[in-house]
Design a protein around this motif. Structure first.
Motif, PDB file in Angstrom:
ATOM      1  N   SER A 116       6.779   8.112   0.229  1.00  0.00           N
ATOM      2  CA  SER A 116       7.557   7.968   1.456  1.00  0.00           C
ATOM      3  C   SER A 116       6.960   6.843   2.292  1.00  0.00           C
ATOM      4  CB  SER A 116       7.531   9.266   2.256  1.00  0.00           C
ATOM      5  OG  SER A 116       6.223   9.509   2.752  1.00  0.00           O
ATOM      6  N   ALA A 117       7.684   6.445   3.316  1.00  0.00           N
ATOM      7  CA  ALA A 117       7.143   5.436   4.237  1.00  0.00           C
ATOM      8  C   ALA A 117       5.855   5.922   4.879  1.00  0.00           C
ATOM      9  CB  ALA A 117       8.182   5.102   5.296  1.00  0.00           C
ATOM     10  N   GLU A 118       5.787   7.220   5.166  1.00  0.00           N
ATOM     11  CA  GLU A 118       4.573   7.786   5.767  1.00  0.00           C
ATOM     12  C   GLU A 118       3.414   7.747   4.770  1.00  0.00           C
ATOM     13  OE1 GLU A 118       8.138   9.337   7.844  1.00  0.00           O
ATOM     14  OE2 GLU A 118       7.545   9.248   5.731  1.00  0.00           O
ATOM     15  N   SER A 138      -6.957   1.153   0.694  1.00  0.00           N
ATOM     16  CA  SER A 138      -5.914   0.448   1.446  1.00  0.00           C
ATOM     17  C   SER A 138      -4.603   1.211   1.337  1.00  0.00           C
ATOM     18  CB  SER A 138      -5.725  -0.973   0.910  1.00  0.00           C
ATOM     19  OG  SER A 138      -6.884  -1.755   1.116  1.00  0.00           O
ATOM     20  N   PRO A 139      -3.739   1.092   2.336  1.00  0.00           N
ATOM     21  CA  PRO A 139      -2.423   1.740   2.246  1.00  0.00           C
ATOM     22  C   PRO A 139      -1.592   1.143   1.114  1.00  0.00           C
ATOM     23  CG  PRO A 139      -2.921   1.051   4.509  1.00  0.00           C
ATOM     24  CD  PRO A 139      -3.948   0.411   3.625  1.00  0.00           C
ATOM     25  N   ALA A 140      -0.749   1.962   0.519  1.00  0.00           N
ATOM     26  CA  ALA A 140       0.124   1.473  -0.548  1.00  0.00           C
ATOM     27  C   ALA A 140       0.991   0.321  -0.057  1.00  0.00           C
ATOM     28  CB  ALA A 140       0.992   2.614  -1.071  1.00  0.00           C
ATOM     29  N   LYS A 141       1.462   0.409   1.176  1.00  0.00           N
ATOM     30  CA  LYS A 141       2.305  -0.654   1.733  1.00  0.00           C
ATOM     31  C   LYS A 141       1.542  -1.972   1.772  1.00  0.00           C
ATOM     32  CE  LYS A 141       3.342  -0.557   6.157  1.00  0.00           C
ATOM     33  NZ  LYS A 141       3.962  -0.117   7.436  1.00  0.00           N
ATOM     34  N   TRP A 142       0.257  -1.899   2.100  1.00  0.00           N
ATOM     35  CA  TRP A 142      -0.551  -3.114   2.131  1.00  0.00           C
ATOM     36  C   TRP A 142      -0.711  -3.690   0.732  1.00  0.00           C
ATOM     37  CZ3 TRP A 142      -4.873  -5.287   0.126  1.00  0.00           C
ATOM     38  CH2 TRP A 142      -5.356  -6.438   0.767  1.00  0.00           C
ATOM     39  N   HIS A 143      -0.953  -2.838  -0.270  1.00  0.00           N
ATOM     40  CA  HIS A 143      -1.038  -3.332  -1.648  1.00  0.00           C
ATOM     41  C   HIS A 143       0.246  -4.062  -2.031  1.00  0.00           C
ATOM     42  CE1 HIS A 143      -4.852  -1.520  -2.753  1.00  0.00           C
ATOM     43  NE2 HIS A 143      -4.438  -0.306  -2.422  1.00  0.00           N
ATOM     44  N   LEU A 144       1.393  -3.479  -1.697  1.00  0.00           N
ATOM     45  CA  LEU A 144       2.677  -4.088  -2.048  1.00  0.00           C
ATOM     46  C   LEU A 144       2.835  -5.447  -1.379  1.00  0.00           C
ATOM     47  CD1 LEU A 144       4.998  -0.949  -1.706  1.00  0.00           C
ATOM     48  CD2 LEU A 144       4.146  -1.972  -3.830  1.00  0.00           C
ATOM     49  N   ALA A 145       2.407  -5.549  -0.140  1.00  0.00           N
ATOM     50  CA  ALA A 145       2.563  -6.799   0.592  1.00  0.00           C
ATOM     51  C   ALA A 145       1.520  -7.834   0.191  1.00  0.00           C
ATOM     52  CB  ALA A 145       2.488  -6.528   2.091  1.00  0.00           C
ATOM     53  N   HIS A 146       0.275  -7.403   0.036  1.00  0.00           N
ATOM     54  CA  HIS A 146      -0.794  -8.348  -0.284  1.00  0.00           C
ATOM     55  C   HIS A 146      -0.556  -9.033  -1.626  1.00  0.00           C
ATOM     56  CE1 HIS A 146      -4.668 -10.069  -1.220  1.00  0.00           C
ATOM     57  NE2 HIS A 146      -4.762  -9.287  -2.276  1.00  0.00           N
ATOM     58  N   THR A 147      -0.147  -8.290  -2.637  1.00  0.00           N
ATOM     59  CA  THR A 147       0.090  -8.904  -3.944  1.00  0.00           C
ATOM     60  C   THR A 147       1.243  -9.907  -3.867  1.00  0.00           C
ATOM     61  OG1 THR A 147       1.409  -6.951  -4.534  1.00  0.00           O
ATOM     62  CG2 THR A 147      -0.869  -7.016  -5.309  1.00  0.00           C
ATOM     63  N   LEU A 179      -1.163  -0.615  10.483  1.00  0.00           N
ATOM     64  CA  LEU A 179      -0.013  -1.508  10.373  1.00  0.00           C
ATOM     65  C   LEU A 179       1.275  -0.714  10.151  1.00  0.00           C
ATOM     66  CD1 LEU A 179      -1.614  -4.327   8.187  1.00  0.00           C
ATOM     67  CD2 LEU A 179      -1.339  -4.260  10.669  1.00  0.00           C
ATOM     68  N   SER A 180       1.715  -0.029  11.213  1.00  0.00           N
ATOM     69  CA  SER A 180       3.010   0.664  11.120  1.00  0.00           C
ATOM     70  C   SER A 180       4.164  -0.328  11.031  1.00  0.00           C
ATOM     71  CB  SER A 180       3.199   1.576  12.331  1.00  0.00           C
ATOM     72  OG  SER A 180       3.123   0.832  13.537  1.00  0.00           O
ATOM     73  N   ARG A 181       3.960  -1.513  11.533  1.00  0.00           N
ATOM     74  CA  ARG A 181       4.909  -2.613  11.380  1.00  0.00           C
ATOM     75  C   ARG A 181       4.180  -3.748  10.665  1.00  0.00           C
ATOM     76  NH1 ARG A 181       8.830  -1.753  15.490  1.00  0.00           N
ATOM     77  NH2 ARG A 181       8.914   0.504  15.772  1.00  0.00           N
ATOM     78  N   ILE A 228      -3.935   6.252  -3.227  1.00  0.00           N
ATOM     79  CA  ILE A 228      -3.004   7.303  -2.784  1.00  0.00           C
ATOM     80  C   ILE A 228      -3.516   8.670  -3.231  1.00  0.00           C
ATOM     81  CG2 ILE A 228      -1.405   7.314  -4.754  1.00  0.00           C
ATOM     82  CD1 ILE A 228      -0.503   7.585  -1.007  1.00  0.00           C
ATOM     83  N   ARG A 229      -4.196   8.730  -4.360  1.00  0.00           N
ATOM     84  CA  ARG A 229      -4.798  10.007  -4.764  1.00  0.00           C
ATOM     85  C   ARG A 229      -5.795  10.470  -3.703  1.00  0.00           C
ATOM     86  NH1 ARG A 229      -9.052  10.823  -9.749  1.00  0.00           N
ATOM     87  NH2 ARG A 229      -9.008  13.091  -9.911  1.00  0.00           N
ATOM     88  N   HIS A 230      -6.625   9.556  -3.228  1.00  0.00           N
ATOM     89  CA  HIS A 230      -7.589   9.921  -2.196  1.00  0.00           C
ATOM     90  C   HIS A 230      -6.887  10.314  -0.906  1.00  0.00           C
ATOM     91  CE1 HIS A 230     -10.806   9.428   0.823  1.00  0.00           C
ATOM     92  NE2 HIS A 230     -11.599   9.821  -0.153  1.00  0.00           N
ATOM     93  N   ALA A 231      -5.836   9.593  -0.556  1.00  0.00           N
ATOM     94  CA  ALA A 231      -5.109   9.904   0.678  1.00  0.00           C
ATOM     95  C   ALA A 231      -4.469  11.283   0.615  1.00  0.00           C
ATOM     96  CB  ALA A 231      -4.044   8.838   0.937  1.00  0.00           C
ATOM     97  N   LEU A 232      -3.849  11.622  -0.509  1.00  0.00           N
ATOM     98  CA  LEU A 232      -3.192  12.927  -0.640  1.00  0.00           C
ATOM     99  C   LEU A 232      -4.217  14.054  -0.719  1.00  0.00           C
ATOM    100  CD1 LEU A 232      -0.300  11.966  -3.092  1.00  0.00           C
ATOM    101  CD2 LEU A 232      -0.200  12.233  -0.601  1.00  0.00           C
ATOM    102  N   TRP A 233      -5.338  13.806  -1.357  1.00  0.00           N
ATOM    103  CA  TRP A 233      -6.429  14.799  -1.396  1.00  0.00           C
ATOM    104  C   TRP A 233      -6.988  15.028   0.008  1.00  0.00           C
ATOM    105  CZ3 TRP A 233     -11.734  13.712  -0.433  1.00  0.00           C
ATOM    106  CH2 TRP A 233     -12.628  14.750  -0.746  1.00  0.00           C
TER     107      TRP A 233
END
Length: 431
Positions: A40-42, A53-62, A107-109, A161-166
């Motif tokens: 999700s976005a959250e 790092s947030p998944a969104k950041w990985h998507l943007a940085h690459t 970075l919510s935006r 994300i595994r660490h974040a969900l844990w």
């Protein structure tokens, strides 16, 4: 990246190379989209610790990497959003300042949808150039590096994300449908090698046709003393025996800094193991631990302590590469879609699980090879400047792309890193 086009000198045909990279780029980006789809976005903006790092950041940085180092080379190209050059630079000081790594979760935006639009924009522009065969060999070198770079971030997206969900009190699963298999116990055997001089490392790319990071080169000779390597990684059951024997309660097997870390952080078991002694947290949520699967989530400190307790040691990276050289790169990778280490049937001879399942800690510090030279320009910041206080891991994991790994690949993390799919294979001296 290069004043000349050494790839052309090495015999590459520009047309066929363009078509090959075009297909690989599309396939790699599709894999990233699939990995991010359950989030999700959250989910995608959570940063659970400074090292992640947030998944969104990985998507943007690459995506920033392709825009900054390829598309921006065209004077007529206009950045998708010039302000994002600051947000999504990682550590390339030579190209400008960057947002602080520990604060990426703020970075919510831009929104996740805006980041996805950014990805589509850059992909489309790159595919246009590839379709028109508008990239020379030097630009294709950077495209190759960008593909390899994003494959690294695919694995980081999953481990982060595994660490974040844990870390979430609800401890939800990333995916409920992840498969799992149990193949039963595989007896540990010792495979001995006599002392010899071996060649390790990779020929310098892009002068050499096959891709390798600069930290893998140059290829060089190394003296490997007589030794034996375990036929497979240490299993969950074997690591449980270390715990049951008081492994986390006595300083005897630990490096001094390791024992201080155990005491300061209250370590009692691997990071994702439940205190009930039966379960571990996976990308599929809490699942019963397979006693015969490779133990993972281990720091260098824990891997080293286990090896000492077992009367063994960690292999050197030269020993590991000697064993892996010439073997097929096959195993439990991201393509298997298990996204967790698996037990495998016993092998009658040879090594099992050298590739895939878990990264294997070595006893080798992450240092330059003799004659090492970083890539020129900004991309020379990719590896060399991190050759300090880190240790080498080998072999890839269940979250690594199969075509990303090779015998000479050198991963690296600091001694206390636990959130990766990292395990241990034992070694011992022969006298």
């Amino acid at each position: 990246m290069h004043a000349k086009t050494p790839a052309a000198v090495a015999g590459h045909d520009l047309t066929s190379r363009t078509e090959d990279l075009r297909a690989r780029f599309a396939a790699m980006r599709a894999t990233t989209r699939a990995l991010a789809a359950p989030l999700s976005a959250e989910d995608a903006m959570v940063q659970s610790m400074d090292d992640a790092s947030p998944a969104k950041w990985h998507l943007a940085h690459t995506t920033w990497f392709f825009e900054r180092f390829i598309l921006a080379g065209d004077v007529q190209y206009r950045p998708f959003d010039p302000a994002w050059d600051y947000l999504f630079n990682s550590y390339y000081n030579s190209v400008g300042p960057m947002h602080a790594r520990p604060r990426r979760g703020l970075l919510s935006r831009p929104s996740l949808e805006q980041v996805r639009a950014y990805r589509q924009h850059v992909e489309a522009r790159l595919q246009q150039r590839l379709h028109a065969h508008a990239l020379d060999h030097a630009a294709l070198d950077i495209l190759e590096l960008g593909i390899q770079h994003e494959q690294q971030h695919q694995e980081l997206l999953l481990t982060d994300i595994r660490h974040a969900l844990w870390s979430n009190p609800l401890q939800p699963a990333y995916r409920e449908d992840l498969p799992g298999t149990r193949a039963g116990a595989s007896p540990l055997r010792w495979i001995a090698r006599e002392e010899q001089i071996v060649e390790i490392g990779a020929a310098s790319w892009p002068a050499a046709k096959d891709f390798a990071y600069d930290n893998e080169s140059p290829r060089h000779r190394a003296l490997v003393p007589a030794h034996a390597l375990a036929s497979r990684p240490v299993s969950n059951a074997e690591f449980q025996a270390f715990i049951d024997d008081g492994g986390y309660r006595t300083p005897a097997p630990w490096l001094s800094d390791g024992w201080a870390t155990v005491q300061a952080r209250g370590w009692q078991r691997p990071l994702y193991w439940h205190q009930d002694g039966a379960r571990e947290f996976t990308l599929g949520g809490w699942r019963e631990r397979d006693p015969d699967a490779p133990a993972c989530g281990l720091s260098l400190f824990e891997a080293d302590a286990f090896a000492r307790w077992a009367g063994a040691r960690l292999p050197t990276e030269a020993e590991w590469e000697q064993a892996a050289t010439g073997l097929a790169v096959d195993g439990n990778f991201i393509e298997t879609d298990a996204l967790h280490p698996q037990s495998v049937p016993a092998a009658e001879t040879g090594f099992a699980q050298l590739f895939g399942d878990v990264w294997e800690w070595t006893g080798s510090a992450y240092l330059p090879y003799p004659g090492f030279a970083p890539w020129p320009g900004a991309l020379g910041e990719y590896n060399g400047k991190f050759m300090n206080a880190q240790w080498v891991l080998r072999g890839g994991s269940c979250a690594t792309a199969r075509n990303h790994i090779r015998a000479s690949y050198r991963n690296f993390f600091p001694s206390d890193a636990r959130w990766q799919f990292a395990g241990v294979r034992l070694a011992k001296d022969l006298t």
